[in-house]
Structures are given as C-alpha cells and as structure tokens.
Design a protein around this motif. Structure first.
Motif, PDB file in Angstrom:
ATOM      1  N   TYR A   1      51.285  42.193  37.636  1.00 21.26           N
ATOM      2  CA  TYR A   1      50.120  41.637  38.317  1.00 21.26           C
ATOM      3  C   TYR A   1      49.713  42.546  39.472  1.00 21.26           C
ATOM      4  N   ALA A   2      48.418  42.762  39.626  1.00 23.43           N
ATOM      5  CA  ALA A   2      47.906  43.546  40.757  1.00 23.43           C
ATOM      6  C   ALA A   2      46.489  43.097  41.068  1.00 23.43           C
ATOM      7  N   ALA A   3      46.304  42.581  42.268  1.00 22.00           N
ATOM      8  CA  ALA A   3      44.959  42.227  42.710  1.00 22.00           C
ATOM      9  C   ALA A   3      44.243  43.496  43.119  1.00 22.00           C
ATOM     10  N   GLN A   4      42.940  43.464  42.993  1.00 19.29           N
ATOM     11  CA  GLN A   4      42.125  44.605  43.389  1.00 19.29           C
ATOM     12  C   GLN A   4      41.640  44.373  44.817  1.00 19.29           C
ATOM     13  N   HIS A   5      42.134  45.191  45.746  1.00 18.57           N
ATOM     14  CA  HIS A   5      41.712  45.113  47.137  1.00 18.57           C
ATOM     15  C   HIS A   5      40.641  46.174  47.354  1.00 18.57           C
TER      16      HIS A   5
ATOM     17  N   LEU B   1      48.399  34.527  37.419  1.00 19.77           N
ATOM     18  CA  LEU B   1      47.707  35.716  36.907  1.00 19.77           C
ATOM     19  C   LEU B   1      48.650  36.814  36.426  1.00 19.77           C
ATOM     20  N   GLN B   2      49.954  36.643  36.577  1.00 21.55           N
ATOM     21  CA  GLN B   2      50.890  37.735  36.292  1.00 21.55           C
ATOM     22  C   GLN B   2      50.840  38.235  34.858  1.00 21.55           C
ATOM     23  N   ASP B   3      50.571  37.394  33.896  1.00 15.73           N
ATOM     24  CA  ASP B   3      50.512  37.834  32.498  1.00 15.73           C
ATOM     25  C   ASP B   3      49.088  37.818  31.955  1.00 15.73           C
ATOM     26  N   ARG B   4      48.122  37.894  32.843  1.00 12.20           N
ATOM     27  CA  ARG B   4      46.709  37.820  32.444  1.00 12.20           C
ATOM     28  C   ARG B   4      45.991  39.112  32.824  1.00 12.20           C
ATOM     29  N   ALA B   5      46.412  40.210  32.229  1.00 16.07           N
ATOM     30  CA  ALA B   5      45.828  41.523  32.539  1.00 16.07           C
ATOM     31  C   ALA B   5      44.341  41.582  32.203  1.00 16.07           C
ATOM     32  N   GLU B   6      43.883  40.711  31.315  1.00 17.71           N
ATOM     33  CA  GLU B   6      42.465  40.707  30.934  1.00 17.71           C
ATOM     34  C   GLU B   6      41.581  40.057  31.993  1.00 17.71           C
ATOM     35  N   VAL B   7      42.194  39.472  33.022  1.00 15.88           N
ATOM     36  CA  VAL B   7      41.447  38.811  34.086  1.00 15.88           C
ATOM     37  C   VAL B   7      41.500  39.685  35.337  1.00 15.88           C
ATOM     38  N   ALA B   8      40.340  40.166  35.779  1.00 15.08           N
ATOM     39  CA  ALA B   8      40.267  40.942  37.024  1.00 15.08           C
ATOM     40  C   ALA B   8      40.407  39.986  38.204  1.00 15.08           C
ATOM     41  N   HIS B   9      41.127  40.418  39.236  1.00 14.20           N
ATOM     42  CA  HIS B   9      41.301  39.608  40.440  1.00 14.20           C
ATOM     43  C   HIS B   9      40.814  40.435  41.619  1.00 14.20           C
ATOM     44  N   ILE B  10      39.732  39.993  42.224  1.00 13.92           N
ATOM     45  CA  ILE B  10      39.144  40.702  43.362  1.00 13.92           C
ATOM     46  C   ILE B  10      39.338  39.856  44.609  1.00 13.92           C
ATOM     47  N   LYS B  11      40.031  40.418  45.605  1.00 10.57           N
ATOM     48  CA  LYS B  11      40.237  39.720  46.865  1.00 10.57           C
ATOM     49  C   LYS B  11      39.180  40.190  47.858  1.00 10.57           C
TER      50      LYS B  11
ATOM     51  N   VAL C   1      45.665  26.946  39.087  1.00  7.44           N
ATOM     52  CA  VAL C   1      45.034  28.256  38.929  1.00  7.44           C
ATOM     53  C   VAL C   1      45.008  28.637  37.454  1.00  7.44           C
ATOM     54  N   LEU C   2      46.117  28.417  36.763  1.00  5.54           N
ATOM     55  CA  LEU C   2      46.189  28.753  35.336  1.00  5.54           C
ATOM     56  C   LEU C   2      45.180  27.956  34.519  1.00  5.54           C
ATOM     57  N   ASP C   3      45.007  26.679  34.827  1.00  3.27           N
ATOM     58  CA  ASP C   3      44.018  25.855  34.115  1.00  3.27           C
ATOM     59  C   ASP C   3      42.609  26.412  34.299  1.00  3.27           C
TER      60      ASP C   3
END
Length: 110
Positions: free
Chosen positions: A3-7, A47-57, A99-101
């Motif tokens: 998992y890696a959020a995009q900062h 989000l740890q196993d959801r690489a297809e989901v971008a996470h923007i903080k 969050v997962l839901d």
C-alpha cells in the motif's frame, strides 16, 4: 503490491480530479489531526490489497480550496470516485470495514 498513498506537493485541481479515470480515494485532512491519525490504520488496511485504487491525500485547511469544492467540513473526509464522479463518502471512518465497503462501491460502479 504494498500500500502507498500518493502525497502530492501541490493538490490537484477539481478539474484534474473530475478527469481522472478508474477508482480513486481522495482523502482530505492534515497530518496533525487526531481524527486523521486514528483513521490511518483503517484506511491503510482497507486499501493494502487494492492496487487498482489510487489514494490521493490532500492537506486541507485555511486557504485550501479543493476541500471546499467537495463540501468538506470535518477531517478526515474520504471521497470515493470512479472516473471522476463521486460514488461514496466517509467522514471520520471508525473501521477498516467501512472504508472497504466504500471501496467496493467504486469498484462495482459503472
């Protein structure tokens, strides 16, 4: 994939977010916010196993307009988007399951 959020050093514009393709979680908050700090493990777990989901903080606060365009009033607020459209929103999530839901909502959206 880990998992890696995009900062981002500069937050995206609303137009840029509206043009995104795929699934995205936009997280509004600040590093010093206690509610944000408590929510981080839940967000990361979901989000740890959801690489297809971008996470923007996005750091929110005075002078930051992006949060206002989404009507953000409390931190953290998570906006779940698919192809630039909002499908779900969580304010101050208390569990990873919440969050997962919401992630599943955008994954299933067409």
């Amino acid at each position: 994939m880990p998992y890696a959020a995009q900062h981002l050093s500069q937050p995206p514009s609303r137009d840029e977010l509206d043009r995104l393709t795929g699934a995205t979680v936009v997280e509004f908050g600040t590093p010093w916010c206690g509610h944000c700090q408590r929510a981080q493990p839940h967000i990361e777990q979901a989000l740890q196993d959801r690489a297809e989901v971008a996470h923007i903080k996005v750091e929110d606060g005075p002078g930051q307009r992006l949060g206002r365009t989404f009507g953000v009033k409390l931190w953290p607020t998570l906006v779940f988007m698919k192809d630039g459209k909002e499908f779900a929103r969580l304010v101050r999530p208390q569990t990873a399951q919440e969050v997962l839901d919401a992630v599943k909502t955008i994954a299933a959206a067409t």
